[in-house]
Design a protein around this motif. Sequence first.
Motif, PDB file in Angstrom:
ATOM      1  N   MET A 260     -38.056  29.614  24.496  1.00  0.00           N
ATOM      2  CA  MET A 260     -39.156  29.391  25.447  1.00  0.00           C
ATOM      3  C   MET A 260     -38.626  28.713  26.700  1.00  0.00           C
ATOM      4  O   MET A 260     -37.817  27.790  26.617  1.00  0.00           O
ATOM      5  N   ASP A 261     -39.068  29.175  27.866  1.00  0.00           N
ATOM      6  CA  ASP A 261     -38.717  28.461  29.082  1.00  0.00           C
ATOM      7  C   ASP A 261     -39.859  27.523  29.459  1.00  0.00           C
ATOM      8  O   ASP A 261     -40.886  27.443  28.769  1.00  0.00           O
ATOM      9  N   ASN A 262     -39.690  26.803  30.572  1.00  0.00           N
ATOM     10  CA  ASN A 262     -40.665  25.766  30.932  1.00  0.00           C
ATOM     11  C   ASN A 262     -42.038  26.324  31.284  1.00  0.00           C
ATOM     12  O   ASN A 262     -43.021  25.582  31.272  1.00  0.00           O
ATOM     13  N   SER A 263     -42.119  27.620  31.592  1.00  0.00           N
ATOM     14  CA  SER A 263     -43.429  28.196  31.910  1.00  0.00           C
ATOM     15  C   SER A 263     -44.363  28.157  30.708  1.00  0.00           C
ATOM     16  O   SER A 263     -45.592  28.215  30.862  1.00  0.00           O
ATOM     17  N   PHE A 264     -43.806  28.039  29.514  1.00  0.00           N
ATOM     18  CA  PHE A 264     -44.656  27.925  28.319  1.00  0.00           C
ATOM     19  C   PHE A 264     -45.565  26.706  28.427  1.00  0.00           C
ATOM     20  O   PHE A 264     -46.733  26.753  27.999  1.00  0.00           O
ATOM     21  N   ALA A 265     -45.045  25.608  28.980  1.00  0.00           N
ATOM     22  CA  ALA A 265     -45.844  24.383  29.089  1.00  0.00           C
ATOM     23  C   ALA A 265     -47.066  24.594  29.970  1.00  0.00           C
ATOM     24  O   ALA A 265     -48.146  24.053  29.690  1.00  0.00           O
ATOM     25  N   ARG A 266     -46.924  25.391  31.014  1.00  0.00           N
ATOM     26  CA  ARG A 266     -48.074  25.677  31.875  1.00  0.00           C
ATOM     27  C   ARG A 266     -49.088  26.551  31.144  1.00  0.00           C
ATOM     28  O   ARG A 266     -50.304  26.336  31.242  1.00  0.00           O
ATOM     29  N   THR A 267     -48.606  27.539  30.406  1.00  0.00           N
ATOM     30  CA  THR A 267     -49.510  28.376  29.625  1.00  0.00           C
ATOM     31  C   THR A 267     -50.262  27.530  28.600  1.00  0.00           C
ATOM     32  O   THR A 267     -51.474  27.705  28.400  1.00  0.00           O
ATOM     33  N   MET A 268     -49.556  26.626  27.971  1.00  0.00           N
ATOM     34  CA  MET A 268     -50.188  25.748  26.987  1.00  0.00           C
ATOM     35  C   MET A 268     -51.264  24.885  27.650  1.00  0.00           C
ATOM     36  O   MET A 268     -52.361  24.702  27.102  1.00  0.00           O
ATOM     37  N   TRP A 269     -50.968  24.369  28.839  1.00  0.00           N
ATOM     38  CA  TRP A 269     -51.955  23.551  29.553  1.00  0.00           C
ATOM     39  C   TRP A 269     -53.209  24.354  29.860  1.00  0.00           C
ATOM     40  O   TRP A 269     -54.325  23.855  29.690  1.00  0.00           O
ATOM     41  N   ARG A 270     -53.052  25.587  30.288  1.00  0.00           N
ATOM     42  CA  ARG A 270     -54.215  26.404  30.635  1.00  0.00           C
ATOM     43  C   ARG A 270     -55.110  26.656  29.421  1.00  0.00           C
ATOM     44  O   ARG A 270     -56.315  26.870  29.575  1.00  0.00           O
ATOM     45  N   VAL A 271     -54.549  26.630  28.234  1.00  0.00           N
ATOM     46  CA  VAL A 271     -55.335  26.803  27.011  1.00  0.00           C
ATOM     47  C   VAL A 271     -55.927  25.475  26.554  1.00  0.00           C
ATOM     48  O   VAL A 271     -57.096  25.413  26.143  1.00  0.00           O
ATOM     49  N   LEU A 272     -55.145  24.400  26.622  1.00  0.00           N
ATOM     50  CA  LEU A 272     -55.645  23.103  26.171  1.00  0.00           C
ATOM     51  C   LEU A 272     -56.711  22.539  27.108  1.00  0.00           C
ATOM     52  O   LEU A 272     -57.639  21.854  26.653  1.00  0.00           O
ATOM     53  N   GLU A 273     -56.582  22.811  28.402  1.00  0.00           N
ATOM     54  CA  GLU A 273     -57.474  22.177  29.381  1.00  0.00           C
ATOM     55  C   GLU A 273     -58.947  22.469  29.146  1.00  0.00           C
ATOM     56  O   GLU A 273     -59.767  21.549  29.131  1.00  0.00           O
ATOM     57  N   PRO A 274     -59.369  23.728  28.954  1.00  0.00           N
ATOM     58  CA  PRO A 274     -60.797  23.941  28.707  1.00  0.00           C
ATOM     59  C   PRO A 274     -61.278  23.327  27.395  1.00  0.00           C
ATOM     60  O   PRO A 274     -62.420  22.853  27.314  1.00  0.00           O
ATOM     61  N   LEU A 275     -60.426  23.324  26.369  1.00  0.00           N
ATOM     62  CA  LEU A 275     -60.824  22.693  25.107  1.00  0.00           C
ATOM     63  C   LEU A 275     -61.073  21.205  25.310  1.00  0.00           C
ATOM     64  O   LEU A 275     -62.016  20.637  24.756  1.00  0.00           O
TER      65      LEU A 275
END
Length: 280
Positions: free
Chosen positions: A1-16
């Motif tokens: 995984m590269d660092n862009s995974f962290a941004r994808t994870m944030w986009r999923v965690l943020e609405p929750l």
Amino acid sequence: MDNSFARTMWRVLEPLHAITYFSPECVAANKAVGLRGFWMGYFATRSAPFGAAGPNLVEATFYNFHPAMIRRAIPDAWTFATPEAVLETRRTAAASVLRSITPDIETVAATTLPTLHAAIESAAAPGRALFAANRDLPTPADPVEALWQAATTLREHRGDGHVACLLAEGIDGCEAHVLFAAHSGTPADWWQANRGWTESDWAAAQSRLRSRDLISDTGLTDAGRDLRAHIESRTDALAMTAYESVPAIADALAVLTPAAKAVARSGAVPYPNPMGADPA
């Protein structure tokens, strides 16, 4: 995984996570526990892991709000509701909303919580005050409450790192919003209303950024775009430290994504929003 995974994870965690601020049920729960108005509810619920936090601590860790906006809510909030009562209210109301939006959320929680907790435990706390305060909270017995708390803890981990990046680049709270507005084309008055900055504050921040050749009358300069990209990239890299040693985190992301999309479709979190998050 590269660092862009962290941004994808944030986009999923943020609405929750963010339903605690915007869902009408959560706003009503904050009022029912004694908090007066939306912003007192916001500042109290987000800072409650610190205990009865004072305005200086909230200003330092929230970073991008005008101090006067914070002081209208903190410390008065603690005369209406104790931090313990606020912590209980925020997690129970958030879990109730998640259950109403996503019928299989208990299965989602059971599947992903071990992995999210592994990420939380693997992340370093030094320099990350909101993350550390949330990590220190007892894990709720209710699995959906625990899922919401885990999403919140990892969200604050990223946020603490973002603040560190802004600070390292000499970008203050108001300037951060001026940069984002110039990047996104969103109107200044929208950000001012949401973060308490006056027209004179905004104009002064614009002047400081122009003096650094970061913005112009037409938006971001090349230097401004480079700086924003650098800050976002460094934020991703710092957030990635929670995930890089957790092999199953990609599987957890896949399970969480439909729940985040359900929240986005429900309207429980508005878009656009002052967090800069797009629908998952």
